[in-house]
Scaffold this active site. Structure first.
Site, PDB file in Angstrom:
ATOM      1  NE  ARG A  55      -3.605   0.194   2.536  1.00  0.00           N
ATOM      2  CZ  ARG A  55      -4.278   0.474   3.660  1.00  0.00           C
ATOM      3  NH1 ARG A  55      -4.321  -0.401   4.666  1.00  0.00           N
ATOM      4  NH2 ARG A  55      -4.893   1.640   3.785  1.00  0.00           N
ATOM      5  CG  ASN A  87      -8.421   8.969   3.200  1.00  0.00           C
ATOM      6  OD1 ASN A  87      -9.298   8.170   3.529  1.00  0.00           O
ATOM      7  ND2 ASN A  87      -8.595   9.857   2.236  1.00  0.00           N
ATOM      8  CG  HIS A 111      -9.200   5.624  10.788  1.00  0.00           C
ATOM      9  ND1 HIS A 111     -10.121   5.365   9.800  1.00  0.00           N
ATOM     10  CD2 HIS A 111      -9.917   5.818  11.909  1.00  0.00           C
ATOM     11  CE1 HIS A 111     -11.345   5.415  10.321  1.00  0.00           C
ATOM     12  NE2 HIS A 111     -11.244   5.682  11.590  1.00  0.00           N
ATOM     13  CB  CYS A 119       7.226  -0.367  19.791  1.00  0.00           C
ATOM     14  SG  CYS A 119       7.574  -1.891  20.674  1.00  0.00           S
ATOM     15  CB  CYS A 122       7.869   0.268  24.370  1.00  0.00           C
ATOM     16  SG  CYS A 122       8.886   0.630  22.921  1.00  0.00           S
ATOM     17  N   GLY A 185     -16.304  11.436   0.310  1.00  0.00           N
ATOM     18  CA  GLY A 185     -15.634  10.175   0.031  1.00  0.00           C
ATOM     19  C   GLY A 185     -15.603   9.183   1.164  1.00  0.00           C
ATOM     20  CG  ASN A 211     -20.129   8.951  -1.355  1.00  0.00           C
ATOM     21  OD1 ASN A 211     -20.216   8.241  -2.350  1.00  0.00           O
ATOM     22  ND2 ASN A 211     -19.661   8.508  -0.203  1.00  0.00           N
TER      23      ASN A 211
HETATM   24  N1  APR Z   1     -15.245  10.757  -4.911  1.00  0.00           N
HETATM   25  C1  APR Z   1     -15.998  10.775  -3.782  1.00  0.00           C
HETATM   26  N2  APR Z   1     -16.423   9.645  -3.145  1.00  0.00           N
HETATM   27  C2  APR Z   1     -16.082   8.468  -3.706  1.00  0.00           C
HETATM   28  C3  APR Z   1     -15.310   8.372  -4.899  1.00  0.00           C
HETATM   29  C4  APR Z   1     -14.885   9.591  -5.494  1.00  0.00           C
HETATM   30  N3  APR Z   1     -14.145   9.610  -6.599  1.00  0.00           N
HETATM   31  N4  APR Z   1     -15.122   7.050  -5.197  1.00  0.00           N
HETATM   32  C5  APR Z   1     -15.778   6.347  -4.218  1.00  0.00           C
HETATM   33  N5  APR Z   1     -16.354   7.205  -3.333  1.00  0.00           N
HETATM   34  C6  APR Z   1     -17.107   6.891  -2.127  1.00  0.00           C
HETATM   35  C7  APR Z   1     -17.841   5.568  -2.154  1.00  0.00           C
HETATM   36  O1  APR Z   1     -19.137   5.731  -2.698  1.00  0.00           O
HETATM   37  C8  APR Z   1     -17.896   5.219  -0.673  1.00  0.00           C
HETATM   38  O2  APR Z   1     -19.053   5.777  -0.068  1.00  0.00           O
HETATM   39  O3  APR Z   1     -16.153   6.779  -1.085  1.00  0.00           O
HETATM   40  C9  APR Z   1     -16.665   5.913  -0.087  1.00  0.00           C
HETATM   41  C10 APR Z   1     -15.519   4.999   0.327  1.00  0.00           C
HETATM   42  O4  APR Z   1     -15.990   4.276   1.418  1.00  0.00           O
HETATM   43  P1  APR Z   1     -15.071   3.173   2.150  1.00  0.00           P
HETATM   44  O5  APR Z   1     -14.413   2.343   1.154  1.00  0.00           O
HETATM   45  O6  APR Z   1     -15.947   2.531   3.170  1.00  0.00           O
HETATM   46  O7  APR Z   1     -13.939   4.045   2.840  1.00  0.00           O
HETATM   47  P2  APR Z   1     -14.021   4.898   4.199  1.00  0.00           P
HETATM   48  O8  APR Z   1     -15.377   5.454   4.423  1.00  0.00           O
HETATM   49  O9  APR Z   1     -12.891   5.830   4.177  1.00  0.00           O
HETATM   50  O10 APR Z   1     -13.727   3.735   5.287  1.00  0.00           O
HETATM   51  C11 APR Z   1     -13.606   4.111   6.624  1.00  0.00           C
HETATM   52  O11 APR Z   1     -12.927   1.909   7.254  1.00  0.00           O
HETATM   53  O12 APR Z   1     -11.773   0.151   6.408  1.00  0.00           O
HETATM   54  C12 APR Z   1     -11.729   1.114   7.373  1.00  0.00           C
HETATM   55  O13 APR Z   1      -9.933   2.237   8.399  1.00  0.00           O
HETATM   56  C13 APR Z   1     -10.545   2.047   7.171  1.00  0.00           C
HETATM   57  O14 APR Z   1     -10.457   4.459   7.164  1.00  0.00           O
HETATM   58  C14 APR Z   1     -11.176   3.351   6.697  1.00  0.00           C
HETATM   59  C15 APR Z   1     -12.555   3.277   7.305  1.00  0.00           C
END
Ligand code: APR
Length: 246
Positions: A55, A87, A111, A119, A122, A185, A211
């Site tokens: 990643r 993110n 996150h 660690c 510790c 997003g 979104n």
């Molecule tokens: N622009 C805006 N939104 C978008 C785009 C885009 N280009 N592409 C996808 N999306 C939206 C999707 O519709 C979805 O609702 O982004 C969202 C991504 O959702 P997730 O994959 O669930 O990601 P996130 O909400 O950040 O997850 C939260 O979950 O897995 C854990 O720790 C991880 O930080 C993460 C947390």
């Protein structure tokens, strides 16, 4: 202009970073229980390290997109501003607008940060250097202080958020309502994301969602832009800033 922005993986999607639950998202093909929990790390640290190293490689070769840049522009023009991102990539921090970047106190990576290790025993934390080689991935890094395994500096499922980070969000929320809250997003699955968005908006502010898909936050949004953030955010923020400066 007092603004709060909350982002998730969707904001980095247009930079080529997969989301988690969207189409081709990480959790569509991979089991989070095998990669993103303390138990997974205890069972198979090599597998977990390898995944985070891949990643990081992908993130290093990615560039911030217009959504990241638009958020920097908003931060530059707002009187008070905070970005809370889920993110763990560094695209928000690398993004530039009008020659400016976000300052460290304008962003909370709730996150964690994939370029930090800590660690597993510790308090030791380390910034990861750029030159990660395949060979360095083969050796599991040990803590130079206590010898325990170092782990990715991110928050895994089943773990508490870092109180130091949540208090930064609380301090911002408790020092006044925002006239603008943008949530972009994210599926807004975690209760604290919705709680912070609604508390940020308070009684008088405007909550805007960006979104392509409906989320659990949509019902609370004054406006929802069903478009990619890289298209909607630059337009939206330019419109908002033109109104403010008019
Ligand atoms: N622009 C805006 N939104 C978008 C785009 C885009 N280009 N592409 C996808 N999306 C939206 C999707 O519709 C979805 O609702 O982004 C969202 C991504 O959702 P997730 O994959 O669930 O990601 P996130 O909400 O950040 O997850 C939260 O979950 O897995 C854990 O720790 C991880 O930080 C993460 C947390």
């Amino acid at each position: 202009m007092r603004a709060l922005v909350i982002t998730g993986a969707g904001v980095s999607a247009e930079s080529g970073i997969p989301t988690f639950r969207g189409k081709d998202g990480y959790w569509r093909n991979l089991d989070p229980a095998k990669l993103a929990t303390p138990e997974a790390f205890a069972n198979n640290p090599k597998l977990v390290w390898e995944w985070y190293r891949e990643r990081r490689e992908r993130i290093r070769s990615a560039q911030p997109n217009p959504a990241h840049q638009a958020i920097v522009k908003l931060a530059a023009h707002a009187n008070e501003f905070l970005l809370v991102t889920q993110n763990v990539d560094d695209l928000h921090l690398r993004a530039e607008s009008e020659g400016r970047r976000l300052s460290r106190n304008q962003i909370v990576q709730i996150h964690g940060d994939i370029f930090v290790t800590r660690c597993s025993h510790c308090e030791r934390r380390e910034e990861l250097c750029d030159a990660e080689t395949a060979s360095s991935a083969r050796t599991l890094p040990e803590c130079p202080e206590c010898g325990a395994l170092m782990r990715p500096g991110v928050v895994w499922f089943g773990e508490q958020l870092d109180p130091g980070e949540t208090s930064l969000v609380e301090d911002f929320l408790t020092s006044g309502d925002c006239n603008l809250v943008i949530v972009a997003g994210t599926t807004a699955l975690f209760g604290y994301i919705i709680d912070w968005a609604l508390r940020g908006r308070g009684q008088t502010g405007q909550l805007i969602e960006v979104n392509p898909e409906e989320t659990s936050l949509s019902q609370f949004a004054a406006k929802s832009f069903r478009e990619p953030a890289g298209i909607a955010l630059p337009r939206l923020i330019d419109e908002l800033l033109s109104k403010v400066s008019a």
